[in-house]
Design a protein around this motif. Sequence first.
Motif, mmCIF file in Angstrom:
data_model
loop_
_atom_site.group_PDB
_atom_site.id
_atom_site.type_symbol
_atom_site.label_atom_id
_atom_site.label_comp_id
_atom_site.label_asym_id
_atom_site.label_seq_id
_atom_site.Cartn_x
_atom_site.Cartn_y
_atom_site.Cartn_z
ATOM 1 N N HIS A 133 39.577 63.575 42.973
ATOM 2 C CA HIS A 133 38.199 63.318 43.494
ATOM 3 C C HIS A 133 37.425 63.650 45.196
ATOM 4 O O HIS A 133 38.146 63.928 45.946
ATOM 5 C CB HIS A 133 38.531 61.361 43.319
ATOM 6 N N THR A 240 38.913 50.073 36.294
ATOM 7 C CA THR A 240 38.934 48.045 36.554
ATOM 8 C C THR A 240 40.002 47.501 35.315
ATOM 9 O O THR A 240 41.122 47.085 35.649
ATOM 10 C CB THR A 240 38.227 48.041 36.917
ATOM 11 N N ALA A 324 37.358 46.709 42.706
ATOM 12 C CA ALA A 324 37.390 46.622 41.534
ATOM 13 C C ALA A 324 35.289 47.316 41.520
ATOM 14 O O ALA A 324 35.008 47.018 41.796
ATOM 15 C CB ALA A 324 37.289 45.259 40.887
HETATM 16 C C1 FMN Z 1 42.051 49.791 42.087
HETATM 17 C C2 FMN Z 1 41.445 51.186 42.021
HETATM 18 C C3 FMN Z 1 42.049 52.169 42.513
HETATM 19 C C4 FMN Z 1 41.703 53.485 42.179
HETATM 20 N N1 FMN Z 1 42.359 54.396 42.855
HETATM 21 C C5 FMN Z 1 41.166 56.004 42.622
HETATM 22 C C6 FMN Z 1 42.238 57.289 42.732
HETATM 23 O O1 FMN Z 1 43.703 57.241 43.412
HETATM 24 N N2 FMN Z 1 42.141 58.192 42.394
HETATM 25 C C7 FMN Z 1 41.191 58.712 41.603
HETATM 26 O O2 FMN Z 1 40.368 59.553 41.302
HETATM 27 N N3 FMN Z 1 39.952 57.552 41.186
HETATM 28 C C8 FMN Z 1 40.276 56.056 41.374
HETATM 29 N N4 FMN Z 1 39.333 54.696 41.341
HETATM 30 C C9 FMN Z 1 38.292 54.638 40.894
HETATM 31 C C10 FMN Z 1 38.622 55.650 39.256
HETATM 32 O O3 FMN Z 1 38.837 56.587 38.733
HETATM 33 C C11 FMN Z 1 37.778 55.283 38.467
HETATM 34 O O4 FMN Z 1 36.214 55.957 38.601
HETATM 35 C C12 FMN Z 1 37.041 53.679 38.299
HETATM 36 O O5 FMN Z 1 37.625 52.522 38.154
HETATM 37 C C13 FMN Z 1 36.046 53.864 37.330
HETATM 38 O O6 FMN Z 1 35.456 52.118 37.062
HETATM 39 P P1 FMN Z 1 35.585 50.776 36.578
HETATM 40 O O7 FMN Z 1 36.313 50.542 37.363
HETATM 41 O O8 FMN Z 1 34.698 50.508 36.355
HETATM 42 O O9 FMN Z 1 36.852 51.142 34.870
HETATM 43 C C14 FMN Z 1 39.894 53.171 41.654
HETATM 44 C C15 FMN Z 1 39.234 52.994 40.949
HETATM 45 C C16 FMN Z 1 40.105 51.402 40.925
HETATM 46 C C17 FMN Z 1 39.747 50.141 40.612
#
Ligand code: FMN
Length: 355
Positions: A133, A240, A324
């Motif tokens: 990321h 989420t 979220a």
């Molecule tokens: C609780 C939470 C923690 C996240 N932590 C990371 C992470 O540690 N590394 C990462 O690449 N993306 C992280 N993300 C982003 C997700 O990779 C992804 O892009 C995102 O959840 C997609 O959208 P959605 O939550 O609507 O499904 C996180 C998302 C959430 C909801």
Amino acid sequence: MWNNNRLCKLLDIDHPIIQAPMAGTTSPEMVAAASNAGALGSLASAFSTIEECEADIKAVKSLTNQAFNVNFFTHTPPENFAIEDNNLAENLANWSEKLEVEQLPAITESNFPFDAKMCDALCNNAPKVASFHFGLPDQNLVRQMKEKGILILSSATSVKEAVWLEEHGADAIIAQGFEAGGHSGWFLPRGEDNLTGSMALIPRIVDSVSLPVIAAGGIADGRGIAAALTLGADGVQIGTAFVTTSESVTSDIHKDAIMNASGDDTMHTKAFSGRKARTVSNAYARSMSNVDTFPDFPLMNTVTAPIRKASIESNSPDATALWAGQAAGLNRRTSTEELIFQLVNETWHALKIRN
Ligand SMILES: Cc1cc2nc3c(=O)[nH]c(=O)nc-3n(C[C@H](O)[C@H](O)[C@H](O)COP(=O)(O)O)c2cc1C
């Protein structure tokens, strides 16, 4: 066949669904359950030490022999350590007083970007996939992982970032839309406010790169998966929806906030980490709307740690990060395996209706 496409073949999975890495939420049990159900499970190791990361990988390997992903951050190390904004200092003091936090910690760097030592450890453990990321690690490290046969994914929030990732060694591109929960992965200068929604981002990235494209952001059921596939994506990454599964290790406060969210009550804020991330709106995040400048990412993580902890300990969602996405209103409480089963069935149904 949506579930036997080039992404499935590349990642060696049955369904083109990636359980998103989520620091503080994902567990080895979630990762193994996702991979055993035919999706790709993802460990979130951005804030882990080498020892913690290796222990997590070992735990996953003891629960599955299927492919899985290990995720890291590749942010630029911080330069600005100062709290220069008076409103920020005042807000932090108010929250400390309210939650009876005696003293906030000094601003130090405690979460480090992926580096050569972590790369050595990862290569020794050689998972099928590593995802990043905020761009990619140094090109030498990318080469080292590729020599070990590790596939590399990273998030793009614009066409420019997707093209850059393709040119710098990614094997597939995660198109992360404005709707996504957690941190936006933007990394090329253009103004982080200029984030694009998935409906426009996915087809534009699909048209601009030759690599498989994985849609992320606001997808929480089979209708969303079918829509992303229709826009040209080869698969999806879902975060989420997995936060409220039984294998999720986040707080009940976080899970309840998502279950109670309608979806139009999430917001972007820099107030927890210093970088833009989407959370269920709460009093702490809203109170920081008068702040112009935060110390560089990820320093606010250290500063706000006692405030977030105190909020959880007092059973309040007011001052802890409730990451979220905008589809939070579609969340269900179930197991990781059952969620993937439902997502796959719903996608078949949605695609059949469309045909
Ligand atoms: C609780 C939470 C923690 C996240 N932590 C990371 C992470 O540690 N590394 C990462 O690449 N993306 C992280 N993300 C982003 C997700 O990779 C992804 O892009 C995102 O959840 C997609 O959208 P959605 O939550 O609507 O499904 C996180 C998302 C959430 C909801």
